[in-house]
Design an enzyme around this catalytic site. Sequence first.
Site, PDB file in Angstrom:
ATOM      1  N   GLY A  11      -0.791  21.376  10.679  1.00  0.00           N
ATOM      2  CA  GLY A  11      -1.013  22.725  11.203  1.00  0.00           C
ATOM      3  C   GLY A  11      -2.437  23.177  10.922  1.00  0.00           C
ATOM      4  N   ASP A  68      -7.770  25.823   1.112  1.00  0.00           N
ATOM      5  CA  ASP A  68      -6.654  26.194   0.253  1.00  0.00           C
ATOM      6  C   ASP A  68      -6.273  27.611   0.631  1.00  0.00           C
ATOM      7  OD1 ASP A  68      -5.034  24.850  -1.879  1.00  0.00           O
ATOM      8  OD2 ASP A  68      -5.297  26.831  -2.765  1.00  0.00           O
ATOM      9  N   SER A  69      -4.986  27.813   0.823  1.00  0.00           N
ATOM     10  CA  SER A  69      -4.558  29.078   1.404  1.00  0.00           C
ATOM     11  C   SER A  69      -3.161  29.424   0.915  1.00  0.00           C
ATOM     12  CB  SER A  69      -4.576  28.970   2.929  1.00  0.00           C
ATOM     13  OG  SER A  69      -3.968  27.766   3.354  1.00  0.00           O
ATOM     14  N   PHE A 150       3.123  27.134  11.651  1.00  0.00           N
ATOM     15  CA  PHE A 150       3.707  26.359  10.553  1.00  0.00           C
ATOM     16  C   PHE A 150       3.924  27.303   9.367  1.00  0.00           C
ATOM     17  CE2 PHE A 150       0.105  26.079   7.574  1.00  0.00           C
ATOM     18  CZ  PHE A 150      -0.956  26.441   8.401  1.00  0.00           C
ATOM     19  N   ASP A 153       4.552  31.334   9.058  1.00  0.00           N
ATOM     20  CA  ASP A 153       4.172  32.014  10.306  1.00  0.00           C
ATOM     21  C   ASP A 153       5.287  32.846  10.945  1.00  0.00           C
ATOM     22  OD1 ASP A 153       1.538  31.297  10.230  1.00  0.00           O
ATOM     23  OD2 ASP A 153       1.678  29.701  11.712  1.00  0.00           O
ATOM     24  N   ARG A 179      -7.472  32.069   8.201  1.00  0.00           N
ATOM     25  CA  ARG A 179      -8.230  30.827   8.443  1.00  0.00           C
ATOM     26  C   ARG A 179      -9.269  31.064   9.553  1.00  0.00           C
ATOM     27  NH1 ARG A 179      -4.180  28.178   8.639  1.00  0.00           N
ATOM     28  NH2 ARG A 179      -4.237  27.751   6.410  1.00  0.00           N
TER      29      ARG A 179
HETATM   30  P1  ITT Z   1      -3.312  20.502   2.044  1.00  0.00           P
HETATM   31  O1  ITT Z   1      -3.420  20.797   0.574  1.00  0.00           O
HETATM   32  O2  ITT Z   1      -3.111  19.059   2.347  1.00  0.00           O
HETATM   33  O3  ITT Z   1      -4.423  21.126   2.825  1.00  0.00           O
HETATM   34  P2  ITT Z   1      -0.982  22.239   1.917  1.00  0.00           P
HETATM   35  O4  ITT Z   1      -0.032  22.754   2.953  1.00  0.00           O
HETATM   36  O5  ITT Z   1      -0.410  21.647   0.672  1.00  0.00           O
HETATM   37  O6  ITT Z   1      -1.972  21.204   2.629  1.00  0.00           O
HETATM   38  P3  ITT Z   1      -2.061  24.476   0.423  1.00  0.00           P
HETATM   39  O7  ITT Z   1      -1.870  23.871  -0.906  1.00  0.00           O
HETATM   40  O8  ITT Z   1      -3.322  25.242   0.709  1.00  0.00           O
HETATM   41  O9  ITT Z   1      -1.995  23.381   1.565  1.00  0.00           O
HETATM   42  O10 ITT Z   1      -0.808  25.390   0.710  1.00  0.00           O
HETATM   43  C1  ITT Z   1      -0.865  26.350   1.673  1.00  0.00           C
HETATM   44  C2  ITT Z   1       0.533  26.799   2.008  1.00  0.00           C
HETATM   45  O11 ITT Z   1       0.485  28.183   2.316  1.00  0.00           O
HETATM   46  C3  ITT Z   1       1.039  26.093   3.257  1.00  0.00           C
HETATM   47  O12 ITT Z   1       1.762  24.920   2.944  1.00  0.00           O
HETATM   48  C4  ITT Z   1       1.901  27.176   3.885  1.00  0.00           C
HETATM   49  O13 ITT Z   1       3.168  27.183   3.294  1.00  0.00           O
HETATM   50  C5  ITT Z   1       1.168  28.446   3.497  1.00  0.00           C
HETATM   51  N1  ITT Z   1       0.184  28.790   4.542  1.00  0.00           N
HETATM   52  C6  ITT Z   1      -1.178  28.735   4.460  1.00  0.00           C
HETATM   53  N2  ITT Z   1      -1.749  29.095   5.619  1.00  0.00           N
HETATM   54  C7  ITT Z   1      -0.740  29.382   6.449  1.00  0.00           C
HETATM   55  C8  ITT Z   1      -0.670  29.794   7.783  1.00  0.00           C
HETATM   56  O14 ITT Z   1      -1.757  29.948   8.534  1.00  0.00           O
HETATM   57  N3  ITT Z   1       0.531  30.019   8.305  1.00  0.00           N
HETATM   58  C9  ITT Z   1       1.662  29.847   7.583  1.00  0.00           C
HETATM   59  N4  ITT Z   1       1.690  29.445   6.332  1.00  0.00           N
HETATM   60  C10 ITT Z   1       0.499  29.198   5.757  1.00  0.00           C
END
Ligand code: ITT
Length: 203
Positions: A11, A68-69, A150, A153, A179
Site C-alpha cells: 500500500g 514510518d507512519s 490498506f 483506511d 503520506r
Molecule cells: P514497512 O515498515 O515495511 O514500511 P509497515 O506497515 O510495517 O511497513 P509501519 O511500521 O510504518 O509500516 O506501520 C504503519 C502502520 O500504520 C501500517 O501497517 C498501517 O496499519 C498503519 N498506517 C500507516 N499509514 C496508513 C495509511 O495511509 N492508511 C491506513 N493505515 C496506515
Amino acid sequence: MRVVLATANPGKVRELTLGLAPLGWTLLSLADFPLRLPKEEGATFLENALLKAAYVAKATGLPALADDSGLVVPALGGEPGVHSARYGGRETDRERNVYLLERMRHLKGEERRALFVAVLVLAYPDGHAEAYEGSVEGMVLEAPRGEGGFGYDPLFYVPEAGKTFAEMTLEEKARHSHRGKALSALLEAYEKGPPPREISRLE
Ligand code: ITT
C-alpha cells in the site's frame, strides 16, 4: 536518481510511487533486493524511519526512502502510534481494525478524533539523511466504510472530504493524507535538484 523504496508494505509502495512520479526518479523496491527490514525498536516515527532507510541505503549502496507512519488516537493516550502495524498483536489489517473498534467502544463524538502521521526519511549510503513529515486529522468511525487503501483506511473519516480514506481514489487520498503531505514536502525540497545538505541534514 535511483532510489530504493525501503518498505515491505505494498500500500505504501503504491502511494510513494504515485507521489514521487513528478521527480522522474527510477524507483527500486525490496522486490529488487533480498533484504529484511530491521526491527522497529525506535520510540518515534522518525527513529524508525531512519532505522529502515539507513539500513537499506547501506545494504544496497543506493539512496533509500523509508516511511514510518501510524494512527494516533489522543483519547487512547496516543495508541496505536508507533505500534500501528502490530496493534494488539493482531495479524491482519481487518483484525487490527476490529481491535481498534473494541478499544474505542466507550468513546463518543470528539473523543473519536484521531491523527495519521507519516515520517519519510531519505537516507544516502554516505550516512546523510533527510526527514519529511505530514499529518492529517480525522475521526475514527464506529464501522468500516469503503474497499480501497490498506490498514486503518476504512475507519479513518476525513470531514473536509466527507469520506474515509478507503472511499477515496489513490489521487484523492494523496491530496488529504499524512503520506501525501510528507511527499509534498519532499517534492518541494527536490523540485530544483537535491537540496543543500547543510539545510537538510538530520539533527
Ligand atoms: P514497512 O515498515 O515495511 O514500511 P509497515 O506497515 O510495517 O511497513 P509501519 O511500521 O510504518 O509500516 O506501520 C504503519 C502502520 O500504520 C501500517 O501497517 C498501517 O496499519 C498503519 N498506517 C500507516 N499509514 C496508513 C495509511 O495511509 N492508511 C491506513 N493505515 C496506515
